[in-house]
Design a protein around this motif. Structure first.
Motif, short mmCIF file in Angstrom:
data_model
loop_
_atom_site.label_atom_id
_atom_site.label_comp_id
_atom_site.label_asym_id
_atom_site.label_seq_id
_atom_site.Cartn_x
_atom_site.Cartn_y
_atom_site.Cartn_z
N LEU A 50 0.54 -1.51 0.20
CA LEU A 50 -0.16 0.19 0.21
C LEU A 50 0.68 1.71 0.37
O LEU A 50 0.36 2.41 -0.71
N ASP A 51 1.96 1.63 1.18
CA ASP A 51 2.79 2.60 0.84
C ASP A 51 3.74 2.45 -0.43
O ASP A 51 3.83 3.38 -0.96
N ASP A 52 4.27 1.66 -1.38
CA ASP A 52 4.65 1.85 -2.32
C ASP A 52 3.73 1.89 -3.23
O ASP A 52 4.05 3.22 -4.40
N LEU A 53 2.47 2.02 -4.20
CA LEU A 53 1.42 2.46 -4.54
C LEU A 53 0.92 4.10 -4.31
O LEU A 53 1.19 4.49 -5.14
N ILE A 54 0.69 3.86 -3.06
CA ILE A 54 0.70 5.79 -2.09
C ILE A 54 2.21 6.01 -2.81
O ILE A 54 2.20 7.32 -3.36
N ASP A 55 3.10 6.10 -2.65
CA ASP A 55 4.37 6.26 -2.79
C ASP A 55 4.50 6.89 -4.85
O ASP A 55 4.82 8.06 -4.98
N ARG A 56 4.44 5.60 -4.95
CA ARG A 56 4.48 5.35 -6.72
C ARG A 56 4.00 6.09 -7.71
O ARG A 56 3.79 6.97 -7.97
N TYR A 57 2.21 6.15 -7.30
CA TYR A 57 1.36 7.27 -7.58
C TYR A 57 0.76 8.33 -7.53
O TYR A 57 0.83 9.05 -8.02
N LEU A 58 0.53 8.51 -6.13
CA LEU A 58 0.63 9.93 -5.40
C LEU A 58 1.84 10.55 -5.70
O LEU A 58 1.50 11.48 -5.98
N VAL A 59 2.26 10.79 -4.69
CA VAL A 59 3.63 11.35 -3.83
C VAL A 59 4.49 11.78 -5.46
O VAL A 59 4.68 12.65 -6.18
N ASP A 60 4.94 10.59 -6.64
CA ASP A 60 6.09 10.53 -7.60
C ASP A 60 5.24 11.23 -8.06
O ASP A 60 5.53 12.03 -9.29
N GLY A 61 3.60 11.08 -8.41
CA GLY A 61 3.23 11.43 -9.73
C GLY A 61 2.95 12.72 -9.87
O GLY A 61 3.21 13.58 -10.70
N ALA A 62 2.84 13.10 -8.71
CA ALA A 62 2.64 14.93 -8.43
C ALA A 62 4.07 15.70 -8.58
O ALA A 62 3.77 16.73 -9.19
N VAL A 63 4.79 14.45 -7.72
CA VAL A 63 6.34 15.74 -8.39
C VAL A 63 6.36 15.17 -10.14
O VAL A 63 6.89 16.24 -10.40
N ASN A 64 6.10 14.71 -10.33
CA ASN A 64 6.67 14.63 -11.90
C ASN A 64 5.39 15.76 -12.36
O ASN A 64 5.72 16.12 -13.62
N LEU A 65 4.08 15.84 -12.29
CA LEU A 65 3.25 16.59 -13.03
C LEU A 65 3.72 17.90 -12.57
O LEU A 65 3.82 18.54 -13.40
N MET A 66 4.05 18.65 -11.58
CA MET A 66 4.87 19.56 -11.06
C MET A 66 6.38 20.10 -11.75
O MET A 66 6.10 20.81 -12.90
N ALA A 67 6.89 18.55 -12.45
CA ALA A 67 8.39 18.88 -13.23
C ALA A 67 7.57 19.29 -14.20
O ALA A 67 8.23 19.79 -15.00
N GLY A 68 6.88 18.70 -14.66
CA GLY A 68 6.18 18.76 -16.35
C GLY A 68 5.63 19.63 -16.62
O GLY A 68 5.74 20.83 -18.02
N TRP A 69 5.12 20.47 -15.69
CA TRP A 69 4.26 22.24 -15.25
C TRP A 69 5.40 23.01 -15.92
O TRP A 69 5.18 23.82 -16.63
N THR A 70 6.09 22.67 -15.11
CA THR A 70 7.51 23.54 -14.87
C THR A 70 8.41 23.86 -15.98
O THR A 70 9.08 24.91 -16.69
N TYR A 71 8.75 22.52 -16.73
CA TYR A 71 9.66 22.23 -17.76
C TYR A 71 8.67 22.57 -18.78
O TYR A 71 8.58 23.67 -19.65
N SER A 72 7.14 22.69 -19.71
CA SER A 72 5.94 23.19 -20.09
C SER A 72 6.49 24.91 -19.97
O SER A 72 6.01 25.42 -21.35
#
Length: 114
Positions: A50-72
């Motif tokens: 459960l912790d892996d799923l939360i980390d992989r999709y919620l935390v890493d997803g939010a960080v990757n989304l913000m990184a994508g927005w910043t890059y764009s």
């Protein structure tokens, strides 16, 4: 022949009780402690998944989304970077006038016709 039954008495008084206690302790270990540890390990594995799923999709997803927005956004602003000072000064003047007008209407709503 039996050497005064010393070996038999020793076996009866010391060896057999120790073997009996050892068997009971081993049985308790297998039936209680091992089962408890196995169930505890199963629970820890479930929590880790459960912790892996939360980390992989919620935390890493939010960080990757913000990184994508910043890059764009950076890529979009790259087009505005021309190196011409006159153009930069004009942007500053236009932004200052726009802020002045917005602040004036915000502080005095009667000027906006309200």
């Amino acid at each position: 022949m039996h050497k005064w039954y010393f070996d038999e008495i020793y076996d009866y008084l010391f060896v057999q009780p120790v073997l009996f206690i050892s068997r009971r302790v081993a049985q308790f270990d297998k039936q209680v402690i091992d089962v408890f540890i196995d169930k505890l390990a199963f629970g820890v594995r479930m929590i880790a998944r459960l912790d892996d799923l939360i980390d992989r999709y919620l935390v890493d997803g939010a960080v990757n989304l913000m990184a994508g927005w910043t890059y764009s956004l950076g890529h979009w602003f790259h087009g505005a970077e021309t190196g011409k000072i006159r153009q930069y000064v004009m942007f500053i003047v236009i932004a200052t006038v726009a802020l002045f007008i917005l602040i004036t209407f915000y502080l005095n709503p009667s000027l906006a016709g309200s």
